[in-house]
Write a protein that holds these residues in place. Structure first.
Motif, PDB file in Angstrom:
ATOM      1  N   THR A  59     -25.927  -2.731  -9.833  1.00 49.35           N
ATOM      2  CA  THR A  59     -27.472  -3.061  -9.897  1.00 49.35           C
ATOM      3  C   THR A  59     -27.848  -1.766  -9.445  1.00 49.35           C
ATOM      4  O   THR A  59     -27.403  -0.715  -8.889  1.00 49.35           O
ATOM      5  CB  THR A  59     -27.617  -3.945  -8.450  1.00 49.35           C
ATOM      6  OG1 THR A  59     -28.856  -4.279  -8.574  1.00 49.35           O
ATOM      7  CG2 THR A  59     -27.354  -3.437  -7.242  1.00 49.35           C
ATOM      8  N   GLU A  60     -29.172  -1.551  -9.800  1.00 49.80           N
ATOM      9  CA  GLU A  60     -29.962  -0.206  -9.822  1.00 49.80           C
ATOM     10  C   GLU A  60     -30.019   0.216  -8.250  1.00 49.80           C
ATOM     11  O   GLU A  60     -29.842   1.231  -8.027  1.00 49.80           O
ATOM     12  CB  GLU A  60     -31.614  -0.477  -9.997  1.00 49.80           C
ATOM     13  CG  GLU A  60     -32.378   0.666 -10.011  1.00 49.80           C
ATOM     14  CD  GLU A  60     -31.876   1.603 -11.018  1.00 49.80           C
ATOM     15  OE1 GLU A  60     -32.319   3.025 -10.735  1.00 49.80           O
ATOM     16  OE2 GLU A  60     -31.048   1.443 -12.108  1.00 49.80           O
ATOM     17  N   ARG A  61     -30.202  -0.782  -7.322  1.00 49.69           N
ATOM     18  CA  ARG A  61     -30.198  -0.435  -5.884  1.00 49.69           C
ATOM     19  C   ARG A  61     -29.665  -1.446  -5.086  1.00 49.69           C
ATOM     20  O   ARG A  61     -29.311  -2.652  -5.667  1.00 49.69           O
ATOM     21  CB  ARG A  61     -31.613  -0.153  -5.393  1.00 49.69           C
ATOM     22  CG  ARG A  61     -32.470  -1.322  -5.465  1.00 49.69           C
ATOM     23  CD  ARG A  61     -33.934  -0.669  -4.856  1.00 49.69           C
ATOM     24  NE  ARG A  61     -34.837  -2.016  -4.839  1.00 49.69           N
ATOM     25  CZ  ARG A  61     -34.913  -3.025  -4.244  1.00 49.69           C
ATOM     26  NH1 ARG A  61     -34.208  -3.113  -3.086  1.00 49.69           N
ATOM     27  NH2 ARG A  61     -35.793  -3.892  -4.341  1.00 49.69           N
ATOM     28  N   GLU A  92     -32.855 -10.099   0.646  1.00 46.14           N
ATOM     29  CA  GLU A  92     -33.552  -9.736  -0.569  1.00 46.14           C
ATOM     30  C   GLU A  92     -32.477 -10.046  -1.701  1.00 46.14           C
ATOM     31  O   GLU A  92     -31.433 -10.041  -1.584  1.00 46.14           O
ATOM     32  CB  GLU A  92     -33.847  -8.309  -0.806  1.00 46.14           C
ATOM     33  CG  GLU A  92     -34.558  -7.976  -2.128  1.00 46.14           C
ATOM     34  CD  GLU A  92     -34.918  -6.338  -2.054  1.00 46.14           C
ATOM     35  OE1 GLU A  92     -35.633  -5.963  -3.023  1.00 46.14           O
ATOM     36  OE2 GLU A  92     -34.009  -5.560  -1.317  1.00 46.14           O
ATOM     37  N   THR A  93     -33.073 -10.762  -2.722  1.00 48.76           N
ATOM     38  CA  THR A  93     -32.366 -10.651  -4.045  1.00 48.76           C
ATOM     39  C   THR A  93     -32.757  -9.826  -5.088  1.00 48.76           C
ATOM     40  O   THR A  93     -33.777  -9.481  -5.227  1.00 48.76           O
ATOM     41  CB  THR A  93     -32.600 -12.437  -4.818  1.00 48.76           C
ATOM     42  OG1 THR A  93     -32.236 -13.142  -3.698  1.00 48.76           O
ATOM     43  CG2 THR A  93     -31.889 -12.360  -5.979  1.00 48.76           C
ATOM     44  N   VAL A  94     -31.599  -9.327  -5.670  1.00 50.46           N
ATOM     45  CA  VAL A  94     -31.830  -7.991  -6.744  1.00 50.46           C
ATOM     46  C   VAL A  94     -31.124  -8.587  -7.992  1.00 50.46           C
ATOM     47  O   VAL A  94     -30.247  -9.171  -7.882  1.00 50.46           O
ATOM     48  CB  VAL A  94     -31.452  -6.692  -6.486  1.00 50.46           C
ATOM     49  CG1 VAL A  94     -32.404  -6.354  -5.156  1.00 50.46           C
ATOM     50  CG2 VAL A  94     -30.097  -6.801  -6.139  1.00 50.46           C
ATOM     51  N   PHE A  95     -31.574  -8.363  -9.093  1.00 50.79           N
ATOM     52  CA  PHE A  95     -30.661  -8.793 -10.326  1.00 50.79           C
ATOM     53  C   PHE A  95     -29.711  -7.567 -10.730  1.00 50.79           C
ATOM     54  O   PHE A  95     -29.974  -6.430 -10.579  1.00 50.79           O
ATOM     55  CB  PHE A  95     -31.687  -8.702 -11.571  1.00 50.79           C
ATOM     56  CG  PHE A  95     -32.483  -9.942 -11.524  1.00 50.79           C
ATOM     57  CD1 PHE A  95     -32.209 -11.049 -12.095  1.00 50.79           C
ATOM     58  CD2 PHE A  95     -33.719  -9.638 -11.334  1.00 50.79           C
ATOM     59  CE1 PHE A  95     -32.754 -12.268 -11.925  1.00 50.79           C
ATOM     60  CE2 PHE A  95     -34.624 -10.669 -11.092  1.00 50.79           C
ATOM     61  CZ  PHE A  95     -34.192 -12.215 -11.683  1.00 50.79           C
ATOM     62  N   GLY A  96     -28.306  -8.033 -11.219  1.00 45.04           N
ATOM     63  CA  GLY A  96     -27.349  -6.965 -11.259  1.00 45.04           C
ATOM     64  C   GLY A  96     -27.279  -6.763 -12.786  1.00 45.04           C
ATOM     65  O   GLY A  96     -27.980  -7.439 -13.778  1.00 45.04           O
TER      66      GLY A  96
END
Length: 306
Positions: free
Chosen positions: A19-21, A27-31
């Protein structure tokens, strides 16, 4: 096969996303990608030692699931003796949930699974494997009483005993230290074991000296891009790291430990063994994944003598 390096430790299937960070708490981030990769600190170190020239036997446990079959087959493909890898009925294999960001930093959550079933009785049942080894390697992803047994048995057999205290969340049992020839922590592990915050070469030396006072014969603090610091009662030496462009640091520490073990088993001088292990670890960070990133002996020799 008569192994000259025996690795006692964990086998995991790594579930890896990039993932970008890294996400903040809640928090949810997109992989960007996902894959399964053979891992576990014990298995990684066994693979590294084998690819870097040693005859290796693995002692550990896998579950009675598809991951267990795959993990065993992966070790066999790297010519590692798996006769002492026990399949635990009705148990899941260990897994590691790994997130890697754009700067090659990672977070890892380990679920022990069958690794938690490795007992001193398993080691007693394969004592012949330990007796014929030159180097015995342990980490902390299996039950603590099992690690303690292996360290003590290794000292009784007068083997070279290496402990990579990972993951470390606090001090080790004090009576362990006298059995350890080489204690190889990273910066955070050195802090957890010694109580000394490690953020420089000077503080790394202070932490290592504390561990020497506890009874460890020699300490090597791995410092990533800053190299490695060797400390014994008589000597302190900093070894600069080779310069490479990092992609993924997931198995760098394991590659260092496996490479160092293989070099010692081959009769290499201690300082040369550290330099050899550093090149192997540096090459490992130039590729993604745990075991897929571990270089071969030819790779290391080619890097060291361009």
């Amino acid at each position: 096969m008569q192994a000259n390096v025996v690795v006692v430790g964990s086998l995991n299937m790594d579930l890896v996303t990039r993932t970008e960070r890294l996400p903040r708490p809640g928090e949810t981030v997109f992989g960007q990608s996902f894959g399964t990769v053979h891992g576990g600190k014990g298995a990684n170190q066994a693979v590294a030692a084998s690819r870097l020239g040693a005859r290796v036997a693995m002692v550990g446990c896998v579950g009675s699931d598809a991951y267990g079959v795959q993990l065993r087959e992966g070790l066999l493909a790297d010519r590692i003796d798996c006769l002492a890898v026990r399949t635990v009925p009705e148990s899941a294999s260990g897994v590691a949930l790994i997130t890697v960001d754009a700067n090659s930093q990672n977070t890892i959550v380990v679920v022990a699974g069958a690794n938690g079933c490795l007992e001193p009785e398993d080691l007693k049942a394969c004592d012949q494997v330990l007796q014929v080894a030159d180097v015995i390697v342990c980490q902390l992803e299996v039950p603590i009483e099992t690690v303690g047994y292996v360290l003590g048995r290794g000292r009784e057999l007068d083997k070279i005993v290496i402990l990579n205290p990972a993951p470390a969340s606090g001090p080790l049992p004090r009576h362990w230290y006298g059995a350890i020839d080489y204690l190889i922590p990273n910066e955070s592990e050195a802090w957890a074991l010694s109580g000394v915050t490690v953020d420089s070469l000077e503080s790394a030396e202070l932490a290592a000296r504390q561990l020497i006072e506890f009874g460890a014969r020699k300490v090597i603090v791995t410092l990533g891009a800053k190299g490695a610091l060797f400390v014994s009662a008589q000597r302190v030496e900093h070894f600069a790291a080779p310069r490479v462009e990092a992609v993924d640091a997931t198995a760098a520490g394991d590659t260092f430990v496996g490479g160092f073990s293989a070099a010692l088993a081959a009769g290499m001088d201690q300082d040369d063994a550290i330099r050899f292990a550093q090149v192997a670890a540096a090459l490992s960070v130039t590729h993604a994944g745990a075991q897929p990133s571990i270089p071969s002996l030819r790779d290391v020799q080619g890097f060291a003598t361009p």
